[in-house]
Design a protein around this motif. Structure first.
Motif, PDB file in Angstrom:
ATOM      1  N   HIS A  87       0.819  -0.982   0.004  1.00 37.77           N
ATOM      2  CA  HIS A  87      -0.099  -0.024   0.041  1.00 37.77           C
ATOM      3  C   HIS A  87       0.874   1.276  -0.017  1.00 37.77           C
ATOM      4  O   HIS A  87       0.702   2.111  -0.740  1.00 37.77           O
ATOM      5  CB  HIS A  87      -1.022   0.096   1.288  1.00 37.77           C
ATOM      6  N   SER A  88       2.002   1.167   0.711  1.00 41.72           N
ATOM      7  CA  SER A  88       2.759   2.525   0.750  1.00 41.72           C
ATOM      8  C   SER A  88       3.643   2.551  -0.306  1.00 41.72           C
ATOM      9  O   SER A  88       3.953   3.845  -0.728  1.00 41.72           O
ATOM     10  CB  SER A  88       3.667   2.240   1.909  1.00 41.72           C
ATOM     11  N   LEU A  89       4.009   1.689  -1.027  1.00 37.81           N
ATOM     12  CA  LEU A  89       4.872   1.755  -2.257  1.00 37.81           C
ATOM     13  C   LEU A  89       4.186   1.494  -3.851  1.00 37.81           C
ATOM     14  O   LEU A  89       5.024   1.562  -4.686  1.00 37.81           O
ATOM     15  CB  LEU A  89       5.917   0.626  -2.223  1.00 37.81           C
ATOM     16  N   SER A  90       2.794   1.325  -3.870  1.00 34.47           N
ATOM     17  CA  SER A  90       2.303   0.896  -4.964  1.00 34.47           C
ATOM     18  C   SER A  90       2.213   1.938  -5.907  1.00 34.47           C
ATOM     19  O   SER A  90       2.458   1.839  -7.039  1.00 34.47           O
ATOM     20  CB  SER A  90       0.754   0.374  -4.510  1.00 34.47           C
ATOM     21  N   SER A  91       2.277   3.361  -5.433  1.00 29.53           N
ATOM     22  CA  SER A  91       2.301   4.489  -6.261  1.00 29.53           C
ATOM     23  C   SER A  91       3.800   4.423  -7.355  1.00 29.53           C
ATOM     24  O   SER A  91       3.826   5.127  -8.096  1.00 29.53           O
ATOM     25  CB  SER A  91       2.242   5.591  -5.679  1.00 29.53           C
ATOM     26  N   ASN A  92       4.837   3.530  -6.427  1.00 32.74           N
ATOM     27  CA  ASN A  92       6.074   3.663  -7.232  1.00 32.74           C
ATOM     28  C   ASN A  92       6.221   2.303  -8.110  1.00 32.74           C
ATOM     29  O   ASN A  92       7.464   2.233  -8.669  1.00 32.74           O
ATOM     30  CB  ASN A  92       7.182   3.507  -6.086  1.00 32.74           C
ATOM     31  N   LEU A  93       5.062   1.768  -8.256  1.00 33.20           N
ATOM     32  CA  LEU A  93       5.334   0.379  -9.296  1.00 33.20           C
ATOM     33  C   LEU A  93       5.861   0.732 -10.462  1.00 33.20           C
ATOM     34  O   LEU A  93       6.367  -0.170 -11.192  1.00 33.20           O
ATOM     35  CB  LEU A  93       3.964  -0.382  -9.046  1.00 33.20           C
ATOM     36  N   GLY A  94       5.516   2.043 -11.015  1.00 35.57           N
ATOM     37  CA  GLY A  94       5.810   2.394 -12.405  1.00 35.57           C
ATOM     38  C   GLY A  94       7.299   2.495 -12.547  1.00 35.57           C
ATOM     39  O   GLY A  94       7.824   2.562 -13.762  1.00 35.57           O
ATOM     40  N   ARG A  95       7.793   2.473 -11.520  1.00 36.73           N
ATOM     41  CA  ARG A  95       9.530   2.671 -11.679  1.00 36.73           C
ATOM     42  C   ARG A  95      10.042   1.348 -11.928  1.00 36.73           C
ATOM     43  O   ARG A  95      11.370   1.321 -12.474  1.00 36.73           O
ATOM     44  CB  ARG A  95      10.098   3.116 -10.406  1.00 36.73           C
ATOM     45  N   LEU A  96       9.477   0.197 -11.631  1.00 32.25           N
ATOM     46  CA  LEU A  96       9.928  -1.035 -11.818  1.00 32.25           C
ATOM     47  C   LEU A  96       9.806  -1.539 -13.414  1.00 32.25           C
ATOM     48  O   LEU A  96       9.091  -0.977 -14.161  1.00 32.25           O
ATOM     49  CB  LEU A  96       9.245  -2.100 -10.929  1.00 32.25           C
ATOM     50  N   ARG A  97      10.419  -2.722 -13.663  1.00 36.40           N
ATOM     51  CA  ARG A  97      10.247  -3.363 -15.150  1.00 36.40           C
ATOM     52  C   ARG A  97       8.616  -3.595 -15.290  1.00 36.40           C
ATOM     53  O   ARG A  97       8.133  -4.086 -14.166  1.00 36.40           O
ATOM     54  CB  ARG A  97      11.000  -4.492 -15.042  1.00 36.40           C
ATOM     55  N   ALA A  98       8.207  -3.248 -16.348  1.00 40.00           N
ATOM     56  CA  ALA A  98       6.742  -3.571 -16.405  1.00 40.00           C
ATOM     57  C   ALA A  98       6.523  -5.051 -16.132  1.00 40.00           C
ATOM     58  O   ALA A  98       5.288  -5.433 -15.436  1.00 40.00           O
ATOM     59  CB  ALA A  98       6.372  -3.531 -17.898  1.00 40.00           C
ATOM     60  N   ALA A  99       7.270  -6.063 -16.533  1.00 41.98           N
ATOM     61  CA  ALA A  99       6.860  -7.630 -16.158  1.00 41.98           C
ATOM     62  C   ALA A  99       6.908  -7.818 -14.711  1.00 41.98           C
ATOM     63  O   ALA A  99       6.078  -8.432 -14.171  1.00 41.98           O
ATOM     64  CB  ALA A  99       7.905  -8.579 -16.655  1.00 41.98           C
ATOM     65  N   ASN A 100       7.813  -7.206 -14.037  1.00 39.18           N
ATOM     66  CA  ASN A 100       7.950  -7.158 -12.693  1.00 39.18           C
ATOM     67  C   ASN A 100       6.954  -6.489 -11.754  1.00 39.18           C
ATOM     68  O   ASN A 100       5.858  -7.059 -10.920  1.00 39.18           O
ATOM     69  CB  ASN A 100       9.168  -6.747 -11.942  1.00 39.18           C
ATOM     70  N   ALA A 101       6.427  -5.434 -12.233  1.00 38.09           N
ATOM     71  CA  ALA A 101       5.068  -4.581 -11.784  1.00 38.09           C
ATOM     72  C   ALA A 101       3.918  -5.608 -11.903  1.00 38.09           C
ATOM     73  O   ALA A 101       2.982  -5.544 -11.057  1.00 38.09           O
ATOM     74  CB  ALA A 101       5.170  -3.266 -12.331  1.00 38.09           C
ATOM     75  N   SER A 102       3.780  -5.903 -13.106  1.00 34.13           N
ATOM     76  CA  SER A 102       2.630  -6.645 -13.372  1.00 34.13           C
ATOM     77  C   SER A 102       2.431  -7.905 -12.606  1.00 34.13           C
ATOM     78  O   SER A 102       1.413  -8.297 -12.051  1.00 34.13           O
ATOM     79  CB  SER A 102       2.618  -7.181 -14.937  1.00 34.13           C
ATOM     80  N   LYS A 103       3.495  -8.689 -12.552  1.00 34.25           N
ATOM     81  CA  LYS A 103       3.383  -9.896 -11.374  1.00 34.25           C
ATOM     82  C   LYS A 103       3.127  -9.353 -10.075  1.00 34.25           C
ATOM     83  O   LYS A 103       2.476 -10.050  -9.240  1.00 34.25           O
ATOM     84  CB  LYS A 103       4.796 -10.462 -11.319  1.00 34.25           C
ATOM     85  N   ILE A 104       3.619  -8.353  -9.614  1.00 31.31           N
ATOM     86  CA  ILE A 104       3.287  -7.765  -8.137  1.00 31.31           C
ATOM     87  C   ILE A 104       1.838  -7.718  -7.962  1.00 31.31           C
ATOM     88  O   ILE A 104       1.129  -8.044  -7.068  1.00 31.31           O
ATOM     89  CB  ILE A 104       4.360  -6.592  -7.938  1.00 31.31           C
ATOM     90  N   VAL A 105       1.520  -6.809  -9.027  1.00 30.86           N
ATOM     91  CA  VAL A 105      -0.020  -6.284  -9.013  1.00 30.86           C
ATOM     92  C   VAL A 105      -0.968  -7.653  -8.838  1.00 30.86           C
ATOM     93  O   VAL A 105      -2.039  -7.824  -8.210  1.00 30.86           O
ATOM     94  CB  VAL A 105      -0.562  -5.439 -10.257  1.00 30.86           C
ATOM     95  N   ARG A 106      -0.600  -8.501  -9.905  1.00 27.65           N
ATOM     96  CA  ARG A 106      -1.195  -9.900  -9.927  1.00 27.65           C
ATOM     97  C   ARG A 106      -1.175 -10.633  -8.490  1.00 27.65           C
ATOM     98  O   ARG A 106      -2.447 -11.185  -7.975  1.00 27.65           O
ATOM     99  CB  ARG A 106      -0.715 -10.726 -10.953  1.00 27.65           C
ATOM    100  N   PHE A 107      -0.029 -10.710  -8.014  1.00 28.87           N
ATOM    101  CA  PHE A 107       0.116 -11.451  -6.677  1.00 28.87           C
ATOM    102  C   PHE A 107      -0.831 -10.901  -5.735  1.00 28.87           C
ATOM    103  O   PHE A 107      -1.629 -11.613  -5.043  1.00 28.87           O
ATOM    104  CB  PHE A 107       1.505 -11.105  -6.199  1.00 28.87           C
TER     105      PHE A 107
END
Length: 168
Positions: A87-107
């Motif tokens: 919750h505290s870092l979700s606004s920064n997910l765009g800084r990660l590789r798209a594939a990694n951010a996608s897996k994290i959101v799906r998780f």
């Protein structure tokens, strides 16, 4: 003329140095974001395995198949926020590789679905006809399997990211 050229060259070098420092600082911050999320994911997977949620859901599903006259209530009443890092870092997910951010959101989406299924008002928390219960537990088992596989993949991301940087 030489002084002007020296001043311009000095400014260019200082700007270039500042740019390089900024790139490395941003990369360190991005790695810290990924490491923090991977650490929370690791804790969630370990807790899920320790509580044997997948094994229990599989056991219940097998009993429902064996005995069509039984019904089950499967309730996991979680009250804490186990997603505080996300919750505290979700606004920064765009800084990660798209594939990694996608897996994290799906998780986290899958984990939220699992929580919703097993809440006091979820599909597994009320006696329902056996065939529907089997379907509900099929879903829970599938979600738990995918959740743990994604979690394991996310936990490896910081190490893989570090290896990618060292290969360059």
């Amino acid at each position: 003329m030489a002084e002007v050229l020296a001043a311009i060259l000095g400014a260019l070098l200082a700007g270039g140095f500042q740019t390089v420092v900024s790139i490395f600082d941003r990369r360190r911050e991005d790695e810290a974001i990924l490491l923090a999320i991977a650490s929370e994911v690791d804790a969630l997977c370990k807790l899920t395995r320790l509580q044997n949620y997948l094994g229990e859901a599989r056991r219940i599903r097998e009993e429902l198949v064996r005995d069509p006259n039984i019904s089950y209530v499967y309730l996991v009443d979680l009250r804490s926020d186990y997603f505080s890092v996300y919750h505290s870092l979700s606004s920064n997910l765009g800084r990660l590789r798209a594939a990694n951010a996608s897996k994290i959101v799906r998780f986290y989406s899958i984990r939220k679905t699992i929580i919703d299924c097993t809440r006091p008002d979820g599909i597994a928390a009320h006696p329902i006809p056996n065939s529907n219960a089997q379907e509900a537990f099929d879903l829970i088992v599938q979600l738990l399997v995918e959740f743990l596989a994604l979690g394991d993949s996310i936990v490896r991301m910081p190490r893989e990211s570090f290896l990618d940087l060292s290969d360059t």
